[in-house]
Design a protein around this motif. Sequence first.
Motif, PDB file in Angstrom:
ATOM      1  N   LEU A  73       0.813  -1.218   0.000  1.00  0.00           N
ATOM      2  CA  LEU A  73       0.000   0.000   0.000  1.00  0.00           C
ATOM      3  C   LEU A  73       0.846   1.269   0.000  1.00  0.00           C
ATOM      4  O   LEU A  73       0.441   2.277  -0.581  1.00  0.00           O
ATOM      5  CB  LEU A  73      -0.931   0.001   1.211  1.00  0.00           C
ATOM      6  N   ARG A  74       2.003   1.242   0.654  1.00  0.00           N
ATOM      7  CA  ARG A  74       2.789   2.477   0.755  1.00  0.00           C
ATOM      8  C   ARG A  74       3.209   2.998  -0.624  1.00  0.00           C
ATOM      9  O   ARG A  74       3.012   4.178  -0.928  1.00  0.00           O
ATOM     10  CB  ARG A  74       4.007   2.230   1.646  1.00  0.00           C
ATOM     11  N   PRO A  75       3.786   2.167  -1.516  1.00  0.00           N
ATOM     12  CA  PRO A  75       4.108   2.698  -2.851  1.00  0.00           C
ATOM     13  C   PRO A  75       2.878   3.063  -3.670  1.00  0.00           C
ATOM     14  O   PRO A  75       2.945   3.947  -4.529  1.00  0.00           O
ATOM     15  CB  PRO A  75       4.915   1.571  -3.509  1.00  0.00           C
ATOM     16  N   ILE A  76       1.737   2.389  -3.421  1.00  0.00           N
ATOM     17  CA  ILE A  76       0.506   2.793  -4.110  1.00  0.00           C
ATOM     18  C   ILE A  76       0.142   4.213  -3.693  1.00  0.00           C
ATOM     19  O   ILE A  76      -0.203   5.057  -4.538  1.00  0.00           O
ATOM     20  CB  ILE A  76      -0.635   1.805  -3.787  1.00  0.00           C
ATOM     21  N   ASN A 120      -3.381   8.491 -17.020  1.00  0.00           N
ATOM     22  CA  ASN A 120      -4.305   7.662 -16.250  1.00  0.00           C
ATOM     23  C   ASN A 120      -4.060   6.175 -16.463  1.00  0.00           C
ATOM     24  O   ASN A 120      -4.176   5.385 -15.510  1.00  0.00           O
ATOM     25  CB  ASN A 120      -5.748   8.015 -16.609  1.00  0.00           C
ATOM     26  N   ILE A 121      -3.729   5.782 -17.681  1.00  0.00           N
ATOM     27  CA  ILE A 121      -3.406   4.370 -17.930  1.00  0.00           C
ATOM     28  C   ILE A 121      -2.206   3.954 -17.086  1.00  0.00           C
ATOM     29  O   ILE A 121      -2.198   2.879 -16.470  1.00  0.00           O
ATOM     30  CB  ILE A 121      -3.137   4.140 -19.431  1.00  0.00           C
ATOM     31  N   ALA A 122      -1.181   4.819 -17.029  1.00  0.00           N
ATOM     32  CA  ALA A 122      -0.003   4.507 -16.222  1.00  0.00           C
ATOM     33  C   ALA A 122      -0.374   4.380 -14.753  1.00  0.00           C
ATOM     34  O   ALA A 122       0.074   3.448 -14.063  1.00  0.00           O
ATOM     35  CB  ALA A 122       1.061   5.586 -16.424  1.00  0.00           C
ATOM     36  N   ALA A 123      -1.203   5.310 -14.249  1.00  0.00           N
ATOM     37  CA  ALA A 123      -1.566   5.286 -12.830  1.00  0.00           C
ATOM     38  C   ALA A 123      -2.407   4.054 -12.491  1.00  0.00           C
ATOM     39  O   ALA A 123      -2.189   3.409 -11.453  1.00  0.00           O
ATOM     40  CB  ALA A 123      -2.315   6.564 -12.464  1.00  0.00           C
ATOM     41  N   VAL A 124      -3.376   3.707 -13.342  1.00  0.00           N
ATOM     42  CA  VAL A 124      -4.208   2.528 -13.084  1.00  0.00           C
ATOM     43  C   VAL A 124      -3.367   1.258 -13.145  1.00  0.00           C
ATOM     44  O   VAL A 124      -3.433   0.401 -12.246  1.00  0.00           O
ATOM     45  CB  VAL A 124      -5.370   2.459 -14.094  1.00  0.00           C
ATOM     46  N   ALA A 125      -2.559   1.127 -14.211  1.00  0.00           N
ATOM     47  CA  ALA A 125      -1.740  -0.076 -14.352  1.00  0.00           C
ATOM     48  C   ALA A 125      -0.720  -0.179 -13.224  1.00  0.00           C
ATOM     49  O   ALA A 125      -0.477  -1.275 -12.695  1.00  0.00           O
ATOM     50  CB  ALA A 125      -1.024  -0.055 -15.708  1.00  0.00           C
ATOM     51  N   GLY A 126      -0.135   0.958 -12.825  1.00  0.00           N
ATOM     52  CA  GLY A 126       0.835   0.938 -11.738  1.00  0.00           C
ATOM     53  C   GLY A 126       0.206   0.519 -10.426  1.00  0.00           C
ATOM     54  O   GLY A 126       0.804  -0.246  -9.651  1.00  0.00           O
ATOM     55  N   THR A 127      -0.998   0.999 -10.158  1.00  0.00           N
ATOM     56  CA  THR A 127      -1.699   0.636  -8.917  1.00  0.00           C
ATOM     57  C   THR A 127      -1.995  -0.853  -8.878  1.00  0.00           C
ATOM     58  O   THR A 127      -1.759  -1.531  -7.862  1.00  0.00           O
ATOM     59  CB  THR A 127      -3.009   1.437  -8.800  1.00  0.00           C
ATOM     60  N   ILE A 128      -2.502  -1.386  -9.975  1.00  0.00           N
ATOM     61  CA  ILE A 128      -2.824  -2.821 -10.022  1.00  0.00           C
ATOM     62  C   ILE A 128      -1.558  -3.655  -9.874  1.00  0.00           C
ATOM     63  O   ILE A 128      -1.517  -4.637  -9.113  1.00  0.00           O
ATOM     64  CB  ILE A 128      -3.553  -3.156 -11.336  1.00  0.00           C
ATOM     65  N   ALA A 129      -0.512  -3.269 -10.575  1.00  0.00           N
ATOM     66  CA  ALA A 129       0.733  -4.033 -10.523  1.00  0.00           C
ATOM     67  C   ALA A 129       1.308  -4.056  -9.111  1.00  0.00           C
ATOM     68  O   ALA A 129       1.723  -5.112  -8.601  1.00  0.00           O
ATOM     69  CB  ALA A 129       1.754  -3.430 -11.496  1.00  0.00           C
ATOM     70  N   LEU A 130       1.339  -2.915  -8.451  1.00  0.00           N
ATOM     71  CA  LEU A 130       1.899  -2.860  -7.105  1.00  0.00           C
ATOM     72  C   LEU A 130       1.078  -3.687  -6.125  1.00  0.00           C
ATOM     73  O   LEU A 130       1.630  -4.355  -5.244  1.00  0.00           O
ATOM     74  CB  LEU A 130       1.980  -1.406  -6.633  1.00  0.00           C
ATOM     75  N   ASP A 131      -0.240  -3.665  -6.268  1.00  0.00           N
ATOM     76  CA  ASP A 131      -1.076  -4.423  -5.328  1.00  0.00           C
ATOM     77  C   ASP A 131      -0.966  -5.927  -5.572  1.00  0.00           C
ATOM     78  O   ASP A 131      -1.175  -6.719  -4.652  1.00  0.00           O
ATOM     79  CB  ASP A 131      -2.531  -3.972  -5.424  1.00  0.00           C
ATOM     80  N   LEU A 132      -0.624  -6.309  -6.797  1.00  0.00           N
ATOM     81  CA  LEU A 132      -0.421  -7.727  -7.091  1.00  0.00           C
ATOM     82  C   LEU A 132       0.987  -8.197  -6.744  1.00  0.00           C
ATOM     83  O   LEU A 132       1.314  -9.377  -6.899  1.00  0.00           O
ATOM     84  CB  LEU A 132      -0.708  -7.998  -8.573  1.00  0.00           C
ATOM     85  N   GLY A 133       1.823  -7.257  -6.298  1.00  0.00           N
ATOM     86  CA  GLY A 133       3.189  -7.611  -5.920  1.00  0.00           C
ATOM     87  C   GLY A 133       4.183  -7.550  -7.053  1.00  0.00           C
ATOM     88  O   GLY A 133       5.331  -8.007  -6.910  1.00  0.00           O
ATOM     89  N   TRP A 134       3.779  -6.993  -8.195  1.00  0.00           N
ATOM     90  CA  TRP A 134       4.706  -6.844  -9.329  1.00  0.00           C
ATOM     91  C   TRP A 134       5.276  -5.436  -9.289  1.00  0.00           C
ATOM     92  O   TRP A 134       4.567  -4.471  -9.527  1.00  0.00           O
ATOM     93  CB  TRP A 134       3.952  -7.088 -10.645  1.00  0.00           C
ATOM     94  N   ASN A 135       6.533  -5.333  -8.937  1.00  0.00           N
ATOM     95  CA  ASN A 135       7.144  -4.017  -8.782  1.00  0.00           C
ATOM     96  C   ASN A 135       8.593  -4.061  -9.224  1.00  0.00           C
ATOM     97  O   ASN A 135       9.115  -5.103  -9.621  1.00  0.00           O
ATOM     98  CB  ASN A 135       7.019  -3.531  -7.331  1.00  0.00           C
ATOM     99  N   TRP A 136       9.235  -2.904  -9.157  1.00  0.00           N
ATOM    100  CA  TRP A 136      10.619  -2.772  -9.600  1.00  0.00           C
ATOM    101  C   TRP A 136      11.565  -2.682  -8.399  1.00  0.00           C
ATOM    102  O   TRP A 136      12.558  -1.995  -8.420  1.00  0.00           O
ATOM    103  CB  TRP A 136      10.764  -1.534 -10.492  1.00  0.00           C
ATOM    104  N   GLY A 137      11.196  -3.360  -7.311  1.00  0.00           N
ATOM    105  CA  GLY A 137      12.053  -3.376  -6.141  1.00  0.00           C
ATOM    106  C   GLY A 137      11.837  -2.167  -5.252  1.00  0.00           C
ATOM    107  O   GLY A 137      10.839  -1.456  -5.350  1.00  0.00           O
ATOM    108  N   ASP A 138      12.796  -1.942  -4.374  1.00  0.00           N
ATOM    109  CA  ASP A 138      12.660  -0.891  -3.360  1.00  0.00           C
ATOM    110  C   ASP A 138      13.249   0.435  -3.836  1.00  0.00           C
ATOM    111  O   ASP A 138      13.940   1.126  -3.095  1.00  0.00           O
ATOM    112  CB  ASP A 138      13.333  -1.336  -2.057  1.00  0.00           C
TER     113      ASP A 138
END
Length: 478
Positions: A73-76, A120-138
Amino acid sequence: MAVAVQDTGAGGDGATHGRTSAEDDGALAAIFKAYTVSATFWLLFGTAVGLLLAFKFGAPDFWAGKYLTFGRLRPIHTNDVFYGFASIGLVGTAFYVTARSCGTGLYSTRLAWLSLWLFNIAAVAGTIALDLGWNWGDLEYREWPWPIRLVFFIALLVTVWNLLATIARRASHDIYLSNWYIIGGFLWTLVICLVAILPWYQQGLGQVAISGYFMHNAVGMWFTPLALGLFYYAIPKVLNRPIYSYALGVLAFWTNLVFYPMLGGHHFLFSPLPWWLQTTAILCSVGMLVPVLGGSANFLLTMRGRYHGRIESYPLAFLFIAVLCYLVGSTQGTVEALRSLQAVWHFTSFTVGHSHLTMYGFVSFAVWGGIYALLPLATGKNPGRLGVAMHFWLALVGMSIYVIALSIGGTLQGLDWVHGVPFIQSVVDMAPYYLWRGVGGILMFLSHLVFAWNVWRMTAGKPGNAPSPIMEPEGAAA
């Protein structure tokens, strides 16, 4: 030398001698409304997540499901507030300011709409990816996977092309100071994003250095110049008087470019980064006093003699608080960069209070002030007087409680660490300050709900009874 706002277009703000048509003005108003509504959505969503995070400090097991963990949630929260609310809000005002100050319609309304979709596409996709645990590390503020960051990068390219082409079609020979800052912010950010994407030097300490470079410049070379560009248009516009000094604005512009890019290293003092790089970051942090004091003086001197307008005009009140938070927050950042003080405050909640003083007190209040000052001119609809007042006071009081609580608690936290007491003691000492952080967060979030209502009244709803955001010229009553 005093320089007036070069608003040479036609339309809702009363100017009638430019080259814009009613169609241009209508298209610009529609774009401004869409960006504002979109930014408002991300403000509500991102800060709702932030409020949940605030309560997790006091009750870590609260909503402890897989997709509601603090690490997701924090990076979201940070990315949605940064790249959803603040970025979209500032880009919307940038389109309006650029077109109005250049006395022409936007180069391409289609490109402006395309930019909004891409953001908006970037923000929506980024939110979904982060909540699913797909991220670019810390990598702070770079947690989105690189394909999503690439979409945001393309949105920046499309937007800056549109703005540059609009400025090229300006009605006057000179380029107004606001557009210096706006275009500078876009061009600098394209460089910052490119540096942060290139992979081959981002291993080990190279990654540490680039992380400091990106996360600090995301604030100082993206949000700051766009907000300052908004100040140079909106403050003279609301006051109905010219900016105090063009020269001070130019000085602040170039010195910001000289000193800010090297600041990021001060986040990693006492780390294995080369000592000379850390010292350079400290020196540049001190050098930032030049653009901060110069720019702040320019805005405050423009307001000189009309401070009563803070009561008469809430748009001016928002802008005034934003200028003060820019001055205080940036000066505080210089002080924090000194090794003796960072030894106490680093990694504590004090830095969280500092970041909210700058991003919330400076950038968010600037966005709100710009919207309250300019959106009614574009749409012909004012918000309600009570609604704007409620937004201002809830946000100001909430932010003050939040920042003061974390500043005091973070200092105690750091002193506990310096004195070598058991770590759990610093957790216990922070408990009441986490509670006050939640109280401040509740007031801030309530203010965002009121802001959403005000945006509705300025766009699609029934207009309110707030007075015109433009103050009467000096001596008009006489």
